[in-house]
Each structure stands twice: as structure tokens, then as C-alpha cells.
Design a protein around this motif. Structure first.
Motif, PDB file in Angstrom:
ATOM      1  N   ARG A 111      -7.028  -1.221  -7.230  1.00  0.00           N
ATOM      2  CA  ARG A 111      -5.868  -0.359  -7.041  1.00  0.00           C
ATOM      3  C   ARG A 111      -4.642  -1.185  -6.666  1.00  0.00           C
ATOM      4  NH1 ARG A 111      -7.320   4.877  -3.533  1.00  0.00           N
ATOM      5  NH2 ARG A 111      -5.091   5.194  -3.942  1.00  0.00           N
ATOM      6  N   ILE A 112      -4.840  -2.214  -5.858  1.00  0.00           N
ATOM      7  CA  ILE A 112      -3.725  -3.101  -5.512  1.00  0.00           C
ATOM      8  C   ILE A 112      -3.219  -3.816  -6.768  1.00  0.00           C
ATOM      9  CG2 ILE A 112      -3.050  -5.164  -4.218  1.00  0.00           C
ATOM     10  CD1 ILE A 112      -5.134  -4.332  -2.092  1.00  0.00           C
ATOM     11  N   ALA A 113      -4.155  -4.317  -7.569  1.00  0.00           N
ATOM     12  CA  ALA A 113      -3.784  -5.028  -8.788  1.00  0.00           C
ATOM     13  C   ALA A 113      -3.044  -4.106  -9.757  1.00  0.00           C
ATOM     14  CB  ALA A 113      -5.020  -5.618  -9.446  1.00  0.00           C
ATOM     15  N   ALA A 114      -3.453  -2.857  -9.815  1.00  0.00           N
ATOM     16  CA  ALA A 114      -2.805  -1.903 -10.709  1.00  0.00           C
ATOM     17  C   ALA A 114      -1.357  -1.644 -10.314  1.00  0.00           C
ATOM     18  CB  ALA A 114      -3.583  -0.586 -10.718  1.00  0.00           C
ATOM     19  N   GLU A 115      -1.038  -1.886  -9.044  1.00  0.00           N
ATOM     20  CA  GLU A 115       0.326  -1.685  -8.554  1.00  0.00           C
ATOM     21  C   GLU A 115       1.154  -2.972  -8.590  1.00  0.00           C
ATOM     22  OE1 GLU A 115       1.768   1.157  -7.734  1.00  0.00           O
ATOM     23  OE2 GLU A 115      -0.053   2.304  -8.174  1.00  0.00           O
ATOM     24  N   GLY A 116       0.577  -4.030  -9.148  1.00  0.00           N
ATOM     25  CA  GLY A 116       1.328  -5.267  -9.295  1.00  0.00           C
ATOM     26  C   GLY A 116       1.016  -6.339  -8.276  1.00  0.00           C
ATOM     27  N   GLY A 117       0.076  -6.074  -7.372  1.00  0.00           N
ATOM     28  CA  GLY A 117      -0.318  -7.080  -6.394  1.00  0.00           C
ATOM     29  C   GLY A 117      -1.544  -7.846  -6.860  1.00  0.00           C
ATOM     30  N   ARG A 118      -2.097  -8.649  -5.951  1.00  0.00           N
ATOM     31  CA  ARG A 118      -3.325  -9.383  -6.238  1.00  0.00           C
ATOM     32  C   ARG A 118      -4.493  -8.711  -5.538  1.00  0.00           C
ATOM     33  NH1 ARG A 118      -3.080 -13.800  -3.596  1.00  0.00           N
ATOM     34  NH2 ARG A 118      -0.949 -13.750  -2.783  1.00  0.00           N
ATOM     35  N   ALA A 119      -5.661  -8.763  -6.143  1.00  0.00           N
ATOM     36  CA  ALA A 119      -6.831  -8.085  -5.584  1.00  0.00           C
ATOM     37  C   ALA A 119      -7.187  -8.637  -4.209  1.00  0.00           C
ATOM     38  CB  ALA A 119      -8.021  -8.208  -6.526  1.00  0.00           C
ATOM     39  N   ARG A 120      -6.955  -9.926  -4.002  1.00  0.00           N
ATOM     40  CA  ARG A 120      -7.215 -10.539  -2.696  1.00  0.00           C
ATOM     41  C   ARG A 120      -5.912 -11.039  -2.084  1.00  0.00           C
ATOM     42  NH1 ARG A 120     -12.826 -14.048  -2.765  1.00  0.00           N
ATOM     43  NH2 ARG A 120     -14.230 -12.352  -3.382  1.00  0.00           N
ATOM     44  N   SER A 121      -5.821 -10.914  -0.775  1.00  0.00           N
ATOM     45  CA  SER A 121      -4.584 -11.259  -0.078  1.00  0.00           C
ATOM     46  C   SER A 121      -4.729 -12.538   0.736  1.00  0.00           C
ATOM     47  CB  SER A 121      -4.171 -10.112   0.849  1.00  0.00           C
ATOM     48  OG  SER A 121      -3.881  -8.942   0.098  1.00  0.00           O
ATOM     49  N   ASP A 122      -3.608 -13.212   0.955  1.00  0.00           N
ATOM     50  CA  ASP A 122      -3.592 -14.434   1.757  1.00  0.00           C
ATOM     51  C   ASP A 122      -3.869 -14.136   3.228  1.00  0.00           C
ATOM     52  OD1 ASP A 122      -2.657 -16.293  -0.397  1.00  0.00           O
ATOM     53  OD2 ASP A 122      -0.944 -14.922  -0.368  1.00  0.00           O
ATOM     54  N   ALA A 123      -3.559 -12.936   3.650  1.00  0.00           N
ATOM     55  CA  ALA A 123      -3.818 -12.517   5.025  1.00  0.00           C
ATOM     56  C   ALA A 123      -4.104 -11.030   5.046  1.00  0.00           C
ATOM     57  CB  ALA A 123      -2.628 -12.833   5.929  1.00  0.00           C
ATOM     58  N   VAL A 124      -5.001 -10.619   5.947  1.00  0.00           N
ATOM     59  CA  VAL A 124      -5.351  -9.211   6.117  1.00  0.00           C
ATOM     60  C   VAL A 124      -5.339  -8.918   7.613  1.00  0.00           C
ATOM     61  CG1 VAL A 124      -7.027  -7.399   5.631  1.00  0.00           C
ATOM     62  CG2 VAL A 124      -6.838  -9.344   4.073  1.00  0.00           C
ATOM     63  N   LEU A 125      -4.673  -7.854   8.006  1.00  0.00           N
ATOM     64  CA  LEU A 125      -4.636  -7.516   9.429  1.00  0.00           C
ATOM     65  C   LEU A 125      -4.831  -6.027   9.637  1.00  0.00           C
ATOM     66  CD1 LEU A 125      -1.055  -7.331  10.933  1.00  0.00           C
ATOM     67  CD2 LEU A 125      -1.436  -7.434   8.471  1.00  0.00           C
ATOM     68  N   ALA A 126      -5.243  -5.692  10.850  1.00  0.00           N
ATOM     69  CA  ALA A 126      -5.349  -4.306  11.289  1.00  0.00           C
ATOM     70  C   ALA A 126      -4.844  -4.243  12.723  1.00  0.00           C
ATOM     71  CB  ALA A 126      -6.794  -3.807  11.216  1.00  0.00           C
ATOM     72  N   THR A 127      -3.802  -3.474  12.953  1.00  0.00           N
ATOM     73  CA  THR A 127      -3.242  -3.356  14.300  1.00  0.00           C
ATOM     74  C   THR A 127      -3.458  -1.931  14.801  1.00  0.00           C
ATOM     75  OG1 THR A 127      -1.044  -2.866  13.381  1.00  0.00           O
ATOM     76  CG2 THR A 127      -1.510  -5.155  13.922  1.00  0.00           C
ATOM     77  N   TYR A 128      -4.219  -1.795  15.866  1.00  0.00           N
ATOM     78  CA  TYR A 128      -4.496  -0.505  16.498  1.00  0.00           C
ATOM     79  C   TYR A 128      -5.090   0.492  15.499  1.00  0.00           C
ATOM     80  CZ  TYR A 128      -1.051  -2.793  19.469  1.00  0.00           C
ATOM     81  OH  TYR A 128      -0.349  -3.717  20.208  1.00  0.00           O
ATOM     82  N   ALA A 129      -5.821  -0.001  14.530  1.00  0.00           N
ATOM     83  CA  ALA A 129      -6.371   0.867  13.485  1.00  0.00           C
ATOM     84  C   ALA A 129      -7.892   0.946  13.532  1.00  0.00           C
ATOM     85  CB  ALA A 129      -5.923   0.378  12.106  1.00  0.00           C
ATOM     86  N   LEU A 130      -8.566  -0.186  13.741  1.00  0.00           N
ATOM     87  CA  LEU A 130     -10.023  -0.183  13.667  1.00  0.00           C
ATOM     88  C   LEU A 130     -10.650   0.684  14.753  1.00  0.00           C
ATOM     89  CD1 LEU A 130     -10.900  -3.877  12.728  1.00  0.00           C
ATOM     90  CD2 LEU A 130     -10.565  -1.897  11.239  1.00  0.00           C
TER      91      LEU A 130
END
Length: 219
Positions: A111-130
Motif C-alpha cells: 500500500r505504501i508502494a502504491a502511493e509512491g513510497g518504498r515498501a521498507r523505510s529507513d526508520a520506523v517509529l511509534a510514539t505513544y501508540a503501542l
């Protein structure tokens, strides 16, 4: 009691004003994102991005040549995130409605790739979400899989205050209860388990816990 998903949808328009962001929680975002140290042009995946409170800090690192991908299960929160991006003229933001505990990394990546991004990211974060997610371990596993092999990962979340700040524990517990977070979840512990070169920090009397590291080979 209003279910967490409905709560965030109902109060999305007022979330920024009600969240205690600048008195308390902005400090954790600032520290966590500074530990990511992403270069201009990088792609960062923000899991549980909400109204986009991380975006300005991430933009300072990746710049307009980079990409910020925000994922959230609440369409109403994403409306606010999109308005934030438009208000600031950020054209490098991809927003996707998705439940990080329900979709596979392959589904999210496509879905990310379909929107013009890359399937894998250089960084992934979650702030106050997990800590909002009953199955946060699945969300974390997806975060790891969505990072590049040497990608950076960061978790910012909450626990009971420590030391002299323990007197503030009732306030911290009340804030987490109102937001639907499990103050005893401690999801940042997964960073030490699954990452190397882990950096640890805390703020607000230990109430905010920050961990950032590099994806461990083989995870």
C-alpha cells in the motif's frame, strides 16, 4: 466506556488541545526523533501517527526530499494529519488508514508502494501508540519487518513515574486511562530485544520512556 478506536475518532478534532502535548508528551517525541538521526531524503514510517504531531520534527530531518509515511487506524485522525500537512505545505507525506496489528508487512508495504513510497523505510517509529494496542507485539513485529535491513527503530511510550516523581503517579495513570493506554505495557522493551546499538532516554520523571536502535540482523 467508549472503545479506544471510537474515542480517537470522536475526539480527533480536539485531540491536539486535549492531549497534554506540550506540557508533557512533546518532550518524548523530540528525544525519540532526535535519536533516529535520519538524513535528508530518507523515508520514515510513523506507526499510529494520529494527527501528525511527529511530522514537523521528522521534516527537519528528512526535508522535502524525503518521505514521511503515516499509518493510523482512525480515518478521523488522518483527516487532521492531512490538514496539518496541507497547512504547512508538506507534499512529501503519505497517509494510509491501516491497523498495524491486523495487516501483514507485505500488505502495508504494498500500500505504501502504491502511493509512491518504498515498501521498507529507513526508520520506523511509534510514539505513544503501542501501549494503546492489546496486541502491540504484532504491531512491533510489523514495524521491524517494514524497516530496511539496517533501519532505525524507535519506541516512545509511558510508564509510572519513578523516584521523586512517583507522587505524580495518579495523574499519569489517569492520563493513560483517559487515552486508553496500558501504563504497564512497556513496549519499548522490545527495542532492546530486537535491535543493536540501543540508546535509552527518559523524561518527565521517568513517565516517558524512549528507546531507539538499529534493526538486529536476522530479525
Amino acid at each position: 466506556m467508549i472503545p479506544i478506536a471510537d474515542k480517537y475518532s470522536t475526539f480527533a478534532r480536539f485531540y491536539d488541545a486535549m492531549s497534554g502535548e506540550y506540557p508533557v508528551y512533546h518532550a518524548g517525541r523530540n528525544i525519540g526523533i532526535s535519536l533516529l538521526r535520519q538524513r535528508p531524503g530518507a523515508q520514515v514510517l510513523d506507526v499510529g501517527c494520529g494527527t501528525g504531531l511527529n511530522f514537523s520534527l521528522l521534516q527537519a530531518q528528512v526535508t522535502q526530499g524525503g518521505t514521511i509515511v503515516g499509518i493510523d487506524r482512525s480515518p478521523e485522525m488522518l483527516v487532521q494529519a492531512r490538514r496539518r500537512a496541507e497547512r504547512n505545505g508538506w507534499t512529501n507525506i503519505i497517509l494510509i488508514q491501516a491497523d498495524a496489528t491486523a495487516l501483514s508487512p507485505a500488505e502495508i508495504g504494498s500500500r505504501i508502494a502504491a502511493e509512491g513510497g518504498r515498501a521498507r523505510s529507513d526508520a520506523v517509529l511509534a510514539t505513544y501508540a503501542l501501549s494503546l494496542m492489546a496486541d502491540w507485539e504484532t504491531a512491533w513485529a510489523n514495524m521491524v519487518s517494514l524497516a530496511t535491513p539496517e533501519g532505525s527503530l524507535c519506541v516512545v511510550d509511558m510508564q509510572k513515574p519513578v523516584g521523586l516523581a512517583t507522587v505524580l503517579t495518579p495523574l499519569a495513570k489517569a492520563a493513560c486511562w483517559l487515552g486508553g493506554s496500558d501504563i504497564n505495557a512497556h513496549p519499548w522493551t522490545a527495542v532492546k530485544r530486537d535491535c543493536v546499538d540501543v540508546k535509552a532516554a527518559s523524561a518527565r520523571g521517568g513517565h516517558l520512556q524512549i528507546r531507539a536502535g538499529t534493526r538486529r540482523a536476522g530479525t
